[in-house]
Design a protein around this motif. Structure first.
Motif, mmCIF file in Angstrom:
data_model
loop_
_atom_site.group_PDB
_atom_site.id
_atom_site.type_symbol
_atom_site.label_atom_id
_atom_site.label_comp_id
_atom_site.label_asym_id
_atom_site.label_seq_id
_atom_site.Cartn_x
_atom_site.Cartn_y
_atom_site.Cartn_z
ATOM 1 N N THR A 195 0.856 -1.199 0.000
ATOM 2 C CA THR A 195 0.000 0.000 0.000
ATOM 3 C C THR A 195 0.883 1.237 0.000
ATOM 4 N N ASN A 196 0.732 1.997 -1.054
ATOM 5 C CA ASN A 196 1.484 3.248 -1.198
ATOM 6 C C ASN A 196 2.978 3.041 -1.022
ATOM 7 N N GLY A 197 3.502 1.990 -1.555
ATOM 8 C CA GLY A 197 4.937 1.761 -1.518
ATOM 9 C C GLY A 197 5.433 1.189 -0.234
ATOM 10 N N ALA A 198 4.616 0.992 0.765
ATOM 11 C CA ALA A 198 5.060 0.446 2.046
ATOM 12 C C ALA A 198 4.715 -1.033 2.098
ATOM 13 N N GLU A 199 5.709 -1.872 2.266
ATOM 14 C CA GLU A 199 5.448 -3.297 2.334
ATOM 15 C C GLU A 199 4.940 -3.670 3.715
ATOM 16 N N GLN A 200 4.524 -4.895 3.827
ATOM 17 C CA GLN A 200 3.883 -5.285 5.065
ATOM 18 C C GLN A 200 4.860 -5.416 6.213
ATOM 19 N N GLU A 201 6.178 -5.567 5.882
ATOM 20 C CA GLU A 201 7.118 -5.641 6.993
ATOM 21 C C GLU A 201 7.138 -4.339 7.782
ATOM 22 N N ASN A 202 6.845 -3.255 7.095
ATOM 23 C CA ASN A 202 6.896 -1.970 7.782
ATOM 24 C C ASN A 202 5.629 -1.681 8.569
ATOM 25 N N ILE A 203 4.617 -2.467 8.375
ATOM 26 C CA ILE A 203 3.371 -2.214 9.089
ATOM 27 C C ILE A 203 3.526 -2.721 10.513
ATOM 28 N N PRO A 204 3.094 -2.011 11.500
ATOM 29 C CA PRO A 204 3.205 -2.510 12.877
ATOM 30 C C PRO A 204 2.459 -3.813 13.040
ATOM 31 N N ALA A 205 2.924 -4.565 14.047
ATOM 32 C CA ALA A 205 2.406 -5.932 14.214
ATOM 33 C C ALA A 205 0.918 -5.956 14.497
ATOM 34 N N ARG A 206 0.432 -4.953 15.212
ATOM 35 C CA ARG A 206 -0.980 -4.989 15.600
ATOM 36 C C ARG A 206 -1.889 -4.755 14.408
ATOM 37 N N TYR A 207 -1.338 -4.168 13.334
ATOM 38 C CA TYR A 207 -2.162 -3.939 12.157
ATOM 39 C C TYR A 207 -1.896 -4.968 11.068
ATOM 40 N N ARG A 208 -0.913 -5.802 11.284
ATOM 41 C CA ARG A 208 -0.500 -6.693 10.202
ATOM 42 C C ARG A 208 -1.608 -7.667 9.834
ATOM 43 N N PHE A 209 -2.225 -8.225 10.817
ATOM 44 C CA PHE A 209 -3.282 -9.201 10.531
ATOM 45 C C PHE A 209 -4.487 -8.533 9.906
ATOM 46 N N TYR A 210 -4.713 -7.353 10.362
ATOM 47 C CA TYR A 210 -5.864 -6.661 9.795
ATOM 48 C C TYR A 210 -5.655 -6.397 8.307
ATOM 49 N N VAL A 211 -4.430 -5.946 7.986
ATOM 50 C CA VAL A 211 -4.154 -5.669 6.580
ATOM 51 C C VAL A 211 -4.163 -6.943 5.771
ATOM 52 N N GLN A 212 -3.586 -7.970 6.320
ATOM 53 C CA GLN A 212 -3.538 -9.237 5.603
ATOM 54 C C GLN A 212 -4.948 -9.776 5.384
ATOM 55 N N ARG A 213 -5.759 -9.678 6.411
ATOM 56 C CA ARG A 213 -7.120 -10.205 6.284
ATOM 57 C C ARG A 213 -7.918 -9.371 5.280
ATOM 58 N N TYR A 214 -7.595 -8.081 5.219
ATOM 59 C CA TYR A 214 -8.301 -7.210 4.284
ATOM 60 C C TYR A 214 -8.032 -7.655 2.852
#
Lengths: 339, 516
Positions: free
Chosen positions: B488-507
């Motif tokens: 999303t917008n050039g930011a890979e999922q590694e950069n997403i904080p852990a608490r949001y990672r599942f939410y983004v993945q599930r999305y």
């Protein structure tokens, strides 16, 4: 103190008191003679008489047909003075006013340049619609008014006293006119507004002018008597608080006067010292005409508008706000405390 | 503005130092070299000169008339000023007589002040008295003589006048005979004479009253302060203010981390505060009643019918209620121990900071989330079937119960399961008992409630999805590595904080399901 007031006690061989009474009586008669021909216009007639006795000139402003020319003619008849009238037009030249040198042939046939006096060589001059002449012609007349002489071909010619100019201008038709410069306006003692006659006066005018009867104006005073009266006028004393009021009033018209916000807001140039001189001198004449021997504050208030209205120049803001010199002067005078 | 104009006049553009000096010089001249003849002092001096100069004998009648008018003007001025002064003196006398207990000394002082003021008024009026010239101007103005008299007085120093001055004097004297100067300048009582009389009468009456009685205002204040009504009004307000002040001081001196918890504790135990100890034994019974009422209110708030509190908190409440009932019996001395127990009730979570709680919640969520996701799948065995103490939520035991039933019954209807979950999870006794057993077996986690709050919200959303789309969602349980399309917008999922990672993945997984 006596010398400063110019009181020698006697003038013209008679006591000043008697001369003052003579002045008041004669001017009363002149008024009555003028009122035979001029209906109403009491303030204008009084202003003209005050200016005549104070040695000044009058600028009459009014619409056509209000009797300005008639007034001058009647006054000339009442004071038994020579009278001439100049109709100012754009092509009028100074020589047409003051005269010029012409080639004259004497009895033995020799020719020489001789001075031909213009219509200005008179006692009472009516300069009708003076603002229609060019500034060059205007200045020729106004120089004669101030200096009481004219110079033609390096020769000065004195004007005969009393020399009294009544100039008129029409406030309605301003197109094609040359408004008088402020410096030349200052040379008029008074600027009198000729009002439109009232209902009763208009009836009287119609009765007098449409029934074939002609009023006969008798001569009451002559030139030398007028000159004596001018000397008497100068002897009238002025109390210090009255003179102080005149000074304050004159200074209050100046925009540099920070105490008066009205003047600094609406007036571009204030009154000259001639304004103060006019107030005092006119007050003296008015006091004598009223049977008094002293100038009062009431005289100053009565003469304030005709003496100062043409001596203050309003700025653009005053014109934009529709302010006139008369209402500004009234407001300024109302704010001045009498000491 | 004047400065600006002057500067522009001298040197347009940048103002120079010479311009400033010029402006200052001109201002200095304006201030100090003004015409001194215009000042009132000099005008007064000028008027005095007219008084001193010898007037012509012809003007004796005029000067005598002016003298009488002058005296009348002076008398009116003195009366007017004296009336003003009398009003103020009377007001001061009234105030002093109403307050002061010693009247004699005050009376002497007031009399001295009144005498001094009267003398000052007279001196001021005498100094500012009108001169002959000013009086003549006043008479001119009043009688409409058009400055005849003032001019005559101005020229009065000229002896043996003739000509115009003689005529002027004659005219002025003739006009003076026609006016009535005394009628134009009568001696008048001050305009406020009635008001002065009222104030003086009040002052005199008060003084007469003071001869036999004390100062009325002082006695009134004393009687008012002694009245029981005032006492009943003032004393509770004073006690409440004192209590608030002490509480505020106590909160200010506490640690910043514990300030919030202490504020909550102080609010809950506001009526059981030990600040009433200072009031003595008389207030002890009231304090006990207040404490008992406060505890009852607290219990009512913490145990509503059908409460969704977790088992650990409910146990703590039961213990606390027992302790509090005992404490209320023991009186004020046990209020301190009660507050300590309340502090223990809040336990470690009360002493942990919010950041620590959040970190612990994240850790728990990371460790428990695969199990929670597995609960949404009916075909998988839950690794942790029992309700954990970390949940601390009624949903958690309800969910575990449904998982158990899901194990026994197999793939049952999801709606029925959800209904059972909702009914049993709402503070059911069974779940509470099981969790109480778990609480006995396992040590209490440091932040059970915080973790449950964070995790329950996340899980609740998941369960809602399952309820509507049964078996449609395929959540990645074991492999949580970022996918290539989850950018999303050039930011890979590694950069997403852990608490949001599942939410983004599930999305993104849901998006894939929608495409499929």
């Amino acid at each position: 103190m006596t010398s400063s007031l110019g009181m020698e006690g006697h003038a013209g061989g008679q006591p000043l008191g008697e001369q003052a009474e003579f002045l008041a009586d004669k001017m009363g008669e002149v008024r009555r003679e003028i009122s035979k021909a001029i209906v109403g216009q009491a303030e204008v007639v009084e202003g003209v008489l005050i200016a005549l006795l104070a040695g000044g000139h009058v600028l009459l402003e009014g619409a056509p047909g209000l009797g300005k020319t008639m007034l001058v003619r009647t006054l000339a008849q009442a004071v038994a003075q020579k009278y001439s009238r100049i109709q100012f037009t754009p092509d009028l030249m100074p020589a047409d006013v003051i005269g010029t040198s012409v080639v004259q042939e004497n009895g033995d046939g020799r020719k020489s340049l001789g001075f031909q006096p213009g219509p200005i060589f008179t006692n009472l001059l009516l300069a009708d619609e003076i603002n229609r002449a060019t500034p060059k012609t205007q200045s020729a007349l106004l120089e004669a008014m101030q200096e009481k002489q004219v110079t033609v071909a390096h020769t000065s010619h004195l004007l005969e006293e009393p020399f009294f100019v009544m100039a008129t201008q029409n406030p309605l038709e301003m197109e094609g006119t040359y408004p008088l410069p402020e410096a030349q306006l200052d040379r008029f003692l008074f600027k009198l507004r000729v009002p439109y006659p009232g209902r009763v006066d208009l009836h009287d005018i119609l009765d007098r002018t449409t029934q074939g009867t002609t009023a006969t104006v008798n001569a009451v005073v002559n030139g030398p008597q007028i000159l004596e009266m001018r000397k008497v006028v100068r002897a009238v004393p002025v109390a210090p608080h009255v003179q102080e009021h005149v000074v304050k009033l004159t200074l209050a018209t100046h925009p540099e006067n920070r105490e008066n916000l009205l003047a600094s807001k609406y007036i571009r140039y204030g009154s000259s010292p001639r304004g103060a001189q006019t107030l005092i001198l006119g007050g003296k004449v008015r006091a004598l005409l009223d049977g008094r021997y002293n100038v009062s504050l009431e005289d100053i208030r009565a003469l304030m508008l005709p003496a100062l209205r043409h001596r203050i120049i309003l700025n653009f803001e005053a014109q934009a706000d529709g302010r006139t010199p008369d209402d500004l002067l009234e407001e300024i005078a109302g704010k001045i405390s009498v000491q | 503005m004047f400065l600006r104009e002057k500067i522009n006049l001298v040197a347009p553009g940048e103002p120079s130092g010479r311009a400033y000096l010029s402006v200052l010089r001109s201002r200095w001249r304006q201030v100090f070299s003004s015409d001194r003849a215009q000042t009132p002092e000099n005008q007064l001096l000028l008027a005095r000169i007219f008084d001193r100069q010898a007037c012509s004998p012809e003007l004796q009648g005029l000067t005598s008339t002016l003298k009488s008018i002058r005296q009348r003007i002076l008398a009116n001025t003195v009366f007017h000023g004296w009336a003003h002064w009398l009003v103020w003196v009377s007001i001061a006398l009234i105030a002093v007589a109403a307050v002061s207990s010693k009247l004699m000394g005050v009376l002497v002082f007031v009399a001295a002040v009144a005498a001094a003021g009267t003398a000052a008024v007279f001196a001021w009026a005498w100094r500012n008295r009108p001169s002959h010239y000013e009086t003549a101007r006043c008479l001119d103005s009043a009688s409409g003589l058009q400055d005849r008299l003032s001019t005559a007085i101005y020229l009065g120093g000229i002896q043996d006048a003739d000509g115009m001055i003689f005529e002027q004097r004659k005219d002025a004297l003739a006009r003076l005979g026609k006016v009535d100067p005394r009628g134009l300048f009568p001696i008048r009582w001050p305009e406020n004479s009635k008001r002065v009389a009222v104030v003086v009468l009040v002052a005199a009456g008060l003084l007469a009253y003071r001869i036999q009685h004390q100062a009325p205002l002082v006695s009134l204040l004393r009687s008012t302060l002694r009245s029981q009504l005032v006492q009943s009004i003032v004393s509770p307000i004073a006690r409440a203010l004192e209590k608030d002040l002490q509480r505020t001081m106590a909160m200010v001196t506490m640690k910043p981390d514990a300030a919030g918890e202490e504020a909550q504790r102080a609010d809950a135990a506001s009526k059981t505060d030990d600040l009433w100890k200072a009031d003595g034994k008389a207030n002890a019974a009231d304090d006990q009643k207040d404490a008992a009422d406060a505890e009852n209110q607290q219990q009512d708030q913490m145990q509503p019918p059908g409460s969704q509190e977790g088992p650990s908190s409910s146990d703590a409440r039961e213990q606390d209620s027992n302790q509090q009932s005992q404490d209320s019996k023991n009186g004020n001395d046990e209020n301190e121990s009660q507050s300590q127990e309340q502090g223990e009730q809040s336990g470690p979570e009360g002493r942990q900071s919010m950041g620590q709680s959040l970190m612990q919640a994240l850790k728990n969520m990371m460790s428990k989330t695969p199990n929670q996701h597995s609960n949404n799948r009916p075909d998988q065995q839950p690794p942790n079937g029992q309700g954990t103490p970390q949940s601390g939520n009624s949903n958690q035991p309800g969910a575990n119960e449904s998982d158990k039933r899901g194990d026994s019954k197999g793939n049952s209807d999801a709606k029925q399961k959800a209904t059972q979950t909702a009914s049993e999870g709402a503070g059911s006794q069974q779940g509470t008992k099981e969790l109480r057993k778990d609480a006995d077996l396992h040590p209490v986690n440091a932040v059970p409630d915080r973790v449950a709050l964070e995790a329950s919200g996340f899980k609740e959303q998941t369960r809602m999805k399952v309820a509507t789309e049964t078996g449609a969602a395929h959540l990645a349980v074991g492999n949580v590595s970022p996918r290539q399309d989850a950018v999303t917008n050039g930011a890979e999922q590694e950069n997403i904080p852990a608490r949001y990672r599942f939410y983004v993945q599930r999305y993104f997984e849901h998006a894939d399901d929608g495409k499929q």
